[in-house]
Design a protein around this motif. Structure first.
Motif, PDB file in Angstrom:
ATOM      1  N   ARG A   1     -40.243 -20.377  -6.500  1.00  0.00           N
ATOM      2  CA  ARG A   1     -39.870 -21.673  -5.896  1.00  0.00           C
ATOM      3  C   ARG A   1     -40.535 -21.859  -4.537  1.00  0.00           C
ATOM      4  N   GLU A   2     -40.596 -20.802  -3.758  1.00  0.00           N
ATOM      5  CA  GLU A   2     -41.191 -20.882  -2.427  1.00  0.00           C
ATOM      6  C   GLU A   2     -42.686 -21.177  -2.488  1.00  0.00           C
TER       7      GLU A   2
ATOM      8  N   ASP B   1     -42.777 -24.903  -2.259  1.00  0.00           N
ATOM      9  CA  ASP B   1     -41.686 -25.544  -1.524  1.00  0.00           C
ATOM     10  C   ASP B   1     -42.188 -26.602  -0.545  1.00  0.00           C
ATOM     11  N   ASP B   2     -43.264 -26.318   0.168  1.00  0.00           N
ATOM     12  CA  ASP B   2     -43.742 -27.222   1.205  1.00  0.00           C
ATOM     13  C   ASP B   2     -44.101 -28.593   0.652  1.00  0.00           C
ATOM     14  N   THR B   3     -44.740 -28.607  -0.515  1.00  0.00           N
ATOM     15  CA  THR B   3     -45.203 -29.891  -1.047  1.00  0.00           C
ATOM     16  C   THR B   3     -44.122 -30.686  -1.769  1.00  0.00           C
ATOM     17  N   THR B   4     -42.907 -30.137  -1.858  1.00  0.00           N
ATOM     18  CA  THR B   4     -41.799 -30.923  -2.426  1.00  0.00           C
ATOM     19  C   THR B   4     -41.245 -31.909  -1.391  1.00  0.00           C
TER      20      THR B   4
ATOM     21  N   ALA C   1     -49.838 -33.286  -6.769  1.00  0.00           N
ATOM     22  CA  ALA C   1     -50.380 -32.482  -7.867  1.00  0.00           C
ATOM     23  C   ALA C   1     -50.118 -31.005  -7.585  1.00  0.00           C
ATOM     24  N   HIS C   2     -50.303 -30.582  -6.338  1.00  0.00           N
ATOM     25  CA  HIS C   2     -50.060 -29.201  -5.923  1.00  0.00           C
ATOM     26  C   HIS C   2     -48.629 -28.791  -6.258  1.00  0.00           C
ATOM     27  N   ARG C   3     -47.685 -29.698  -6.026  1.00  0.00           N
ATOM     28  CA  ARG C   3     -46.283 -29.381  -6.252  1.00  0.00           C
ATOM     29  C   ARG C   3     -46.024 -28.914  -7.688  1.00  0.00           C
ATOM     30  N   PHE C   4     -46.790 -29.440  -8.668  1.00  0.00           N
ATOM     31  CA  PHE C   4     -46.601 -29.040 -10.064  1.00  0.00           C
ATOM     32  C   PHE C   4     -47.626 -28.007 -10.536  1.00  0.00           C
TER      33      PHE C   4
ATOM     34  N   GLN D   1     -35.932 -19.974 -12.452  1.00  0.00           N
ATOM     35  CA  GLN D   1     -37.101 -19.735 -11.608  1.00  0.00           C
ATOM     36  C   GLN D   1     -36.685 -18.851 -10.442  1.00  0.00           C
ATOM     37  N   SER D   2     -37.509 -17.872 -10.137  1.00  0.00           N
ATOM     38  CA  SER D   2     -37.186 -16.963  -9.038  1.00  0.00           C
ATOM     39  C   SER D   2     -37.349 -17.661  -7.700  1.00  0.00           C
ATOM     40  N   GLN D   3     -36.743 -17.105  -6.673  1.00  0.00           N
ATOM     41  CA  GLN D   3     -36.880 -17.679  -5.335  1.00  0.00           C
ATOM     42  C   GLN D   3     -38.327 -17.619  -4.870  1.00  0.00           C
TER      43      GLN D   3
END
Length: 281
Positions: free
Chosen positions: A184-185, A188-191, A221-224, A179-181
């Motif tokens: 991932r970003e 990122d916040d919702t992780t 849910a947002h995280r996925f 996965q590219s940076q």
């Protein structure tokens, strides 16, 4: 996730009167003592007296919750969790609350402190107005089991319903899924969510409607939904495209203010709404 507070031995030396004293000797600074309080020698943290007012409820003895007050001598490095430990170990062993790591990671000790949802282990007493009683009560919207302990099952039921796990297609890879940076970003916040329920139990809609998924479930849910490796976004969006899903949010920003991890919860909910609209178009 965590267990209710029972005895000093179970904390592995994490907190308590001795630990509070150690922190007092090691640190510097602290809250200004109230009139009549004693200040320790130069280089040591001053002590001060607080009134901790806790909303108590024991279903075996009480018909209704009630408030009980405790006078405590604390130090500038002490947190609300330290004060609760001191009450339990020195004044009233019946006091019940949840805690685990005591470092703001497990999310066990979310409670209302002076009317705001906070983690007791991250809230320094010196940052509160110690001239007034410090009010501590259970988070709202969930059934109270005893004192500061609430039944978290409705919260976790909503969390489980949004399928908070990676759904990937194809055979199991022989190496990590790349996965590219930038990808991932995107989420990122919702992780950062620690499932403390501070955001969900600060939501007026959740207080009045026990069927609403709540901010924490939508955040997870947002995280996925926005994970480039996941193929279950449509399933989650369909689940949240419900009268008790994202459309129940009234954008009061209570959830973002309550989050101890600084997650932009309201923004995440708005992005899920936008994803639903874009999919329909």
């Amino acid at each position: 996730m965590s267990t209710s507070e029972t005895s000093p031995a179970e904390t592995n030396g994490e907190a308590g009167p001795a630990k509070s004293a150690d922190r007092a000797r090691e640190g510097s600074g602290g809250a200004a003592p109230r009139e009549g309080d004693t200040v320790s020698a130069k280089g040591e943290i001053p002590s001060f007296t607080i009134t901790l007012k806790v909303r108590r409820y024991d279903p075996e003895q009480d018909s209704e919750p009630h408030w009980e007050s405790y006078e405590l001598t604390m130090h500038g490095t002490d947190r609300v969790l330290d004060a609760l430990h001191k009450v339990k170990w020195e004044q009233d062993g019946r006091l019940s609350f949840r805690r685990s790591c005591a470092h703001g990671v497990c999310g066990s000790d979310a409670m209302r402190i002076n009317g705001r949802n906070r983690l007791a282990c991250k809230t320094l007493l010196k940052d509160l107005d110690i001239k007034k009683p410090i009010l501590v009560e259970p988070i709202k919207g969930l059934p109270v089991e005893k004192d500061l302990i609430v039944d978290m099952e409705p919260f976790f039921a909503a969390y489980r319903e949004v399928m908070p796990f990676l759904i990937a297609k194809g055979a199991e890879p022989t190496r990590e899924r790349i996965q590219s940076q930038a990808d991932r970003e995107r989420f990122d916040d919702t992780t950062k969510c620690i499932l403390c329920a501070a955001c969900t139990s600060s939501c007026p809609v959740f207080w009045n409607d026990g069927q609403y998924f709540g901010p924490a479930a939508i955040v997870n849910a947002h995280r996925f939904i926005f994970d480039s490796r996941d193929v279950g976004s449509d399933l989650r969006l369909e689940i949240l495209n419900d009268k008790e899903g994202v459309w129940r949010c009234r954008t009061t920003f209570n959830c973002s203010e309550a989050c101890p991890r600084g997650i932009q919860v309201t923004k995440a909910i708005a992005e899920v709404k936008q994803a639903l609209i874009s999919r329909k178009l």
